[in-house]
Scaffold this active site. Structure first.
Site, PDB file in Angstrom:
ATOM      1  N   GLU A 118      21.925  45.395  59.579  1.00 29.60           N
ATOM      2  CA  GLU A 118      22.968  45.352  60.499  1.00 29.60           C
ATOM      3  C   GLU A 118      22.971  46.334  61.482  1.00 29.60           C
ATOM      4  O   GLU A 118      23.545  45.994  62.672  1.00 29.60           O
ATOM      5  CB  GLU A 118      24.380  45.412  59.854  1.00 29.60           C
ATOM      6  CG  GLU A 118      24.801  44.115  58.886  1.00 29.60           C
ATOM      7  CD  GLU A 118      24.862  42.842  59.773  1.00 29.60           C
ATOM      8  OE1 GLU A 118      25.499  42.786  60.856  1.00 29.60           O
ATOM      9  OE2 GLU A 118      24.290  41.760  59.345  1.00 29.60           O
ATOM     10  N   SER A 416      59.278  25.802   8.025  1.00 29.60           N
ATOM     11  CA  SER A 416      59.583  26.866   6.868  1.00 29.60           C
ATOM     12  C   SER A 416      59.010  28.157   7.393  1.00 29.60           C
ATOM     13  O   SER A 416      59.182  29.204   6.502  1.00 29.60           O
ATOM     14  CB  SER A 416      58.578  26.514   5.711  1.00 29.60           C
ATOM     15  OG  SER A 416      59.147  25.344   5.190  1.00 29.60           O
TER      16      SER A 416
END
Length: 751
Positions: A118, A416
């Site tokens: 870059e 239960s």
């Protein structure tokens, strides 16, 4: 009437132009005058250019351009990370997906890959690279406009930090001059290291990832500090066209661009030519797409909790949200549940008539919204019983199709699995595990109607003990016990343990007919396993800012749910449920396979018509709950129970949790558990003999006594009522005889 300056004589203008050009041609023919003309032309051009540059420089940022001070105080939007117990990322909350890092934490090849491609002269220029600009103009003329640009890293950073003031879509001179001005100002104020760090943290690299750290996790599933030179080259190739070179969408383009970067890294002496050649031959390798997040139901629960706590900061503040999620347990819970649900749908456990996940999913059109999931669903939650921290959470089968978290948002009947709270309340009121209770037929009048409950298997157990009734999940014995204990006492204990949903006063609540939130139900079991303390389910260990400073560390104060003795006795009773009761498949080598060396306790649950299937169990270190059912209540299948369908999932999770680990020590018996001799439901005093030993919580031992044995008065029945006279019974008074009235010696002759 037109004013003089509005009148225009076309013929006069043409004459003057012809006259001017004539004079210019005449002057050009004279060598001396030609020099003067050229000089004046250059002076005019220079003056115009200088004036234009000065005007552009002074007006480019008029009222809109950011300054270096803005950069120094710039606080970018950062994604907040949800981390598991090992530091792995579970999910992110963000407006922009960005995570700031220190450039010193990166290996040199990572930042230098960006510099090489870059801005090769980044460390030489002062924000603007004239050589790069000239080369860019040349390349664009030769190759056509749209080729490489002349922007340096500093100039790119300027427009990435302030995209609204310096929009990339604007191609005006004003924007370019503003970039140059801000780049030069940054170079004067900051060193190169700081500028490069800002660039790496803010550059957009596609797929919603801002900065090198977010991109590394997105494409390679790792942190930026762990990137190889090949991976760094792949990412360094993205700034030029983040979408066009996206390696997931365009792998061929991305690979070609990576190879260009590799050669640039050779020219910048970052890697050798041999490394570049080897890298060019290496296929592009990405991590598998991670999807939205890991543990999605859990991450969403975290978001719901913290959004109220932190507001917008949750999405922009770069928070680090530490949790206790165990990634291995999480994957095991997800896989174990899915495997079991698919086995049920295949008919492994018997005839299954409901819709299946595969058929439903196959029938969906691309992009079709799902408003209801008709297939079988499930829940798995794993907690630390001492702290309440969630170690794993599966709130449903497919988060993409349904974000409804059944663990935290659904209300289901526990069946239960609610019974332990009835038994615990009875222990607080003087009952003991071996105390007898009837499991015979029962009819209860409720207003003008009567209710005759039954056991699951339709049988009656006769006279039994509390321990046996819980182990075998006997409904009739539990209802009798609940009625003796009282609904208010049962309700109070359940609430202290963490069940906040309403428990009405009808007798069926003793066997689990009142709806509960599954997570609350599961967390309430923690009080049995941790010595009687209530724990709140906790999602978050702590929240830190991006600098590592702790912002929030919840530590709710413990509250007592029940006495330690009651908790231990209940655990002792529920261990039998796992070892030889309705949860025995936990130990079955062909099903659960959990070793007897791992202490475990728990309770199964099955509601009417096999609609809700449960198992909630725990070890000294972990608590887990499993639920299976449909979103719209309906029978799962004929004969389905929590013991047969939910227990195997629980056992697989626990077996994986203890794989390769030393089993924990069993629960220690607390000091307030005492043994007393009991006879006929009465606690015998010390001076009284007989009885059988039983366990009590010390605070709840009934008053001891020693009933004296008084033999009953015998009652005799005439065995021969058909004979005349009175029958003779043992102990009856003697009937007088004639000889009783003769004086001894009377009637004897003298000799």
């Amino acid at each position: 009437m037109a004013t003089p300056w509005m009148r225009f004589d076309r013929n006069l203008w043409r004459e003057r132009v012809r006259d001017g050009w004539g004079r210019l041609r005449g002057a050009w023919g004279n060598r001396q005058e030609r020099k003067i003309v050229v000089g004046l032309a250059l002076l005019a051009l220079t003056s115009c250019g200088t004036g234009g540059v000065v005007a552009a420089w002074t007006r480019a940022c008029a009222g809109t351009c950011p300054t270096a001070e803005n950069i120094e105080n710039f606080a970018p939007r950062q994604a907040s990370l949800v981390l598991d117990a090992r530091g792995g990322v579970l999910g992110q909350f963000y407006r922009e997906r960005r995570t700031l890092i220190d450039i010193d934490s990166l290996p040199p090849h990572v930042p230098m890959a960006f510099v090489a491609i870059e801005d090769r002269r980044f460390f030489e220029h002062q924000g603007v690279d004239p050589i790069r600009i000239i080369a860019a103009v040349r390349d664009n003329i030769i190759r056509g406009w749209g080729g490489p640009g002349g922007s340096t890293i500093s100039m790119q950073l300027a427009r990435n930090l302030f995209p609204q003031q310096l929009p990339a879509s604007e191609t005006s001179v004003r924007r370019k001059v503003a970039e140059i001005k801000l780049a030069m100002e940054m170079e004067r104020r900051f060193d190169k290291r700081h500028i490069l760090e800002l660039y790496l943290n803010h550059i957009y690299l596609g797929a919603g990832a801002y900065g090198i750290e977010a991109a590394a996790r997105t494409y390679f599933g790792k942190r930026a500090k762990d990137l190889t030179y090949l991976e760094a080259a792949t990412l360094a190739g993205l700034p030029q066209a983040p979408t066009g070179y996206n390696p997931r969408q365009h792998p061929d383009r991305a690979e070609r661009r990576r190879n260009v970067v590799l050669q640039a890294m050779v020219e910048a002496r970052i890697i050798t030519q041999a490394q570049a050649d080897e890298g060019k031959r290496t296929p592009l390798a990405l991590s598998p797409p991670g999807g939205a997040m890991a543990a999605p139901y859990f991450v969403e629960a975290v978001r719901r909790q913290l959004e109220d706590q932190f507001g917008e900061l949750l999405y922009t503040g770069g928070l680090r949200i530490h949790t206790a999620i165990d990634p291995v347990l999480q994957r095991t819970a997800e896989q174990s549940l899915e495997d079991q649900l698919r086995a049920i749908e295949r008919g492994t456990y018997g005839g299954f008539r409901g819709p299946t996940y595969e058929r439903f999913t196959a029938g969906l059109k691309p992009g079709e919204a799902v408003t209801h999931t008709p297939y079988l669903q499930g829940i798995v939650v794993v907690l630390d019983p001492a702290t309440g921290l969630v170690r794993a959470m599966v709130g449903g089968r497919d988060f993409r199709q349904s974000q409804f978290n059944r663990a935290t948002q659904a209300v289901r009947q526990p069946g239960s699995s609610f019974k332990p709270f009835v038994y615990a309340a009875s222990l607080e009121h003087g009952k003991s595990p071996n105390q007898g209770i009837s499991d015979g037929p029962l009819t209860i009048n409720i207003g003008a109607e009567s209710w005759s409950p039954k056991n699951y298997d339709g049988t009656y157990g006769g006279w039994t003990t509390l321990r046996s009734a819980l182990r075998n999940s006997r409904n009739l014995a539990t209802i009798r016990l609940g009625r003796e204990t009282g609904i208010e006492n049962v309700r109070a204990l359940a609430k202290r343990a963490g069940i906040d949903t309403r428990i009405p006063g009808y007798p069926s609540v003793y066997i689990g007919s009142a709806g509960v939130y599954p997570l609350d139900m599961m967390a309430a079991y923690a009080s049995f396993g941790n010595g009687g303390w209530k724990v709140e389910p906790r999602y978050v260990v702590r929240v830190e800012n991006h600098r590592g400073e702790v912002l929030w560390e919840p530590s709710p104060p413990p509250t007592r749910a029940m006495e330690p003795g009651v908790a231990w006795i209940m655990t002792d009773m529920m261990r039998e449920v796992v070892d030889r009761g309705t949860g025995y498949l936990v130990r079955d080598p062909s099903v659960g396979g959990l070793s007897y060396d791992v202490p475990a306790a728990g309770k199964t649950g099955t509601t009417n018509d096999n609609t809700d299937l449960w198992f909630v169990g725990y070890t000294p270190e972990l608590l887990a709950g499993v639920w299976i059912g449909f979103d719209t209540p309906r029978p799962v299948m004929a004969g389905a129970t929590g013991g047969t369908l939910a227990v195997p999932v629980w056992a697989r999770v626990m077996r994986r949790a203890y794989l390769g680990r030393r089993p924990p020590e069993p629960w220690r018996r607390p000091a307030d558990v005492v043994t007393r001799r009991v006879s006929g439901g009465t606690v015998l005093s010390a001076d009284c003999g007989g009885g059988t030993p039983d366990l009590f919580a010390a605070r709840h031992v009934p008053e001891a006594s020693c009933p004296r044995y008084e033999p009953p008065t015998p009652v005799f029945v005439d065995p021969t009522p058909e004979l005349p006279g009175r029958p003779v019974f043992p102990g009856q008074p003697r009937v007088p005889r004639p000889e009783d009235f003769v004086t001894p010696g009377e009637g004897q002759r003298e000799r």
